[in-house]
Design a protein around this motif. Structure first.
Motif, PDB file in Angstrom:
ATOM      1  N   PHE A  13       0.900  -1.243  -0.014  1.00  0.00           N
ATOM      2  CA  PHE A  13      -0.047  -0.092   0.002  1.00  0.00           C
ATOM      3  C   PHE A  13       0.732   1.101  -0.104  1.00  0.00           C
ATOM      4  O   PHE A  13       0.600   2.235  -0.792  1.00  0.00           O
ATOM      5  CB  PHE A  13      -1.115   0.061   1.251  1.00  0.00           C
ATOM      6  N   LEU A  14       1.984   1.161   0.742  1.00  0.00           N
ATOM      7  CA  LEU A  14       2.761   2.356   0.929  1.00  0.00           C
ATOM      8  C   LEU A  14       3.769   2.680  -0.124  1.00  0.00           C
ATOM      9  O   LEU A  14       4.020   3.725  -0.684  1.00  0.00           O
ATOM     10  CB  LEU A  14       3.364   2.470   2.424  1.00  0.00           C
ATOM     11  N   PHE A  15       4.385   1.553  -0.442  1.00  0.00           N
ATOM     12  CA  PHE A  15       5.828   1.650  -1.445  1.00  0.00           C
ATOM     13  C   PHE A  15       5.398   0.916  -2.650  1.00  0.00           C
ATOM     14  O   PHE A  15       6.340   0.727  -3.342  1.00  0.00           O
ATOM     15  CB  PHE A  15       6.840   0.826  -0.633  1.00  0.00           C
ATOM     16  N   ASP A  16       4.187   0.373  -2.805  1.00  0.00           N
ATOM     17  CA  ASP A  16       3.797  -0.104  -4.272  1.00  0.00           C
ATOM     18  C   ASP A  16       4.754  -1.380  -4.478  1.00  0.00           C
ATOM     19  O   ASP A  16       4.855  -1.634  -5.584  1.00  0.00           O
ATOM     20  CB  ASP A  16       4.059   0.927  -5.258  1.00  0.00           C
ATOM     21  N   ALA A  17       4.884  -2.233  -3.399  1.00  0.00           N
ATOM     22  CA  ALA A  17       5.584  -3.224  -3.560  1.00  0.00           C
ATOM     23  C   ALA A  17       4.726  -4.370  -3.937  1.00  0.00           C
ATOM     24  O   ALA A  17       3.309  -4.100  -3.774  1.00  0.00           O
ATOM     25  CB  ALA A  17       5.894  -3.926  -2.291  1.00  0.00           C
ATOM     26  N   HIS A  18       4.934  -5.224  -4.646  1.00  0.00           N
ATOM     27  CA  HIS A  18       4.101  -6.462  -5.337  1.00  0.00           C
ATOM     28  C   HIS A  18       3.796  -7.483  -3.939  1.00  0.00           C
ATOM     29  O   HIS A  18       4.577  -7.922  -3.409  1.00  0.00           O
ATOM     30  CB  HIS A  18       4.728  -7.526  -6.348  1.00  0.00           C
TER      31      HIS A  18
END
Length: 250
Positions: free
Chosen positions: A154-159
């Motif tokens: 959500f915060l760092f656009d990680a998969h």
């Protein structure tokens, strides 16, 4: 190392060493060191330099004597021995790494991949429910691990799947079910167990966000150190007249 430390302890306390009295007491006494050595050999990758295993194992076993905290009327070690030996070895020797996640399942295909993981999962859950009484530590860690994955997504656009994937490897399962919930180095109270496990996941989130490798092992070391310091502070404060404290560390 286990024999040496016990001999020194028995000599200083003027008592009989625990490993004396026959083959059975000797075997029982060495089980702890044997498990520590196996865990380190399984989880570290050191090519053909076997002295790394000897070093990490000796360090792990000695930590049980060097780092102790008062719990009730006795002093107990607060670092998980294997995790401590692995963490320090990874810091001292950058060329040492961890075993590949697929190392133990490379020869399995199809259903075998799933069955092996299910076996480790079920056995680990059974041991922590039936014997160690530390399943709350495991659940706290797993829930915290899932939450940190969602936070990173959500915060760092990680998969999301990539963030969850590290928990599915065999070394990670060994860490989750056999290292984090060590009954000798984790709290006894239910909610304290949950907080301990969740704290490991929270510290791991910090490490992985900073792109620091081996975050799981370092996270457990830091949380265990914080608990050990807390136990020492608690013991000091309980000796001061007039102070009312709550045993939050255990």
């Amino acid at each position: 190392m286990q024999l040496l430390l016990e001999w020194a302890s028995a000599w200083s306390e003027r008592r009989r060493p625990l490993f004396t009295g026959g083959v059975v007491p000797l075997v029982n006494f060495l089980l702890s060191a044997h498990i520590t050595g196996l865990a380190i050999a399984m989880l570290l990758y050191f090519h053909d330099r076997l002295w790394v295993t000897a070093f990490a194992s000796a360090l792990a076993i000695s930590s049980k004597t060097l780092f102790r905290a008062p719990i009730g009327s006795i002093n107990r070690h607060f670092f998980n021995p294997s995790n401590f030996g692995i963490s320090v070895t990874l810091l001292l020797f950058p060329w040492v790494g961890l075993a590949m996640p697929w190392q133990f399942t490379a020869g399995l295909t199809g259903v075998g991949d799933w069955l092996f993981v299910v076996f480790v999962f079920v056995l680990g859950s059974f041991l922590n429910i039936r014997y160690t009484k530390r399943i709350a530590v495991v659940l706290g860690f797993l829930v915290g691990f899932v939450l940190q994955a969602f936070l990173r997504a959500f915060l760092f656009d990680a998969h999301l799947l990539a963030a969850l994937m590290p928990a599915t490897g065999i070394p990670a399962l060994i860490f989750t079910f056999y290292m984090v919930p060590d009954p000798a180095t984790t709290p006894a109270r239910l909610w304290a167990q949950v907080i301990f496990g969740a704290s490991v996941a929270a510290v791991y989130l910090v490490f992985v966000t900073l792109h620091i490798a081996f975050g799981l092992f370092f996270a457990l070391t830091i949380v265990s150190a914080a608990r050990g310091i807390g136990l020492h502070v608690l013991a000091f404060r309980t000796r001061v007249p007039g102070l009312r404290v709550k045993n939050w560390a255990d």
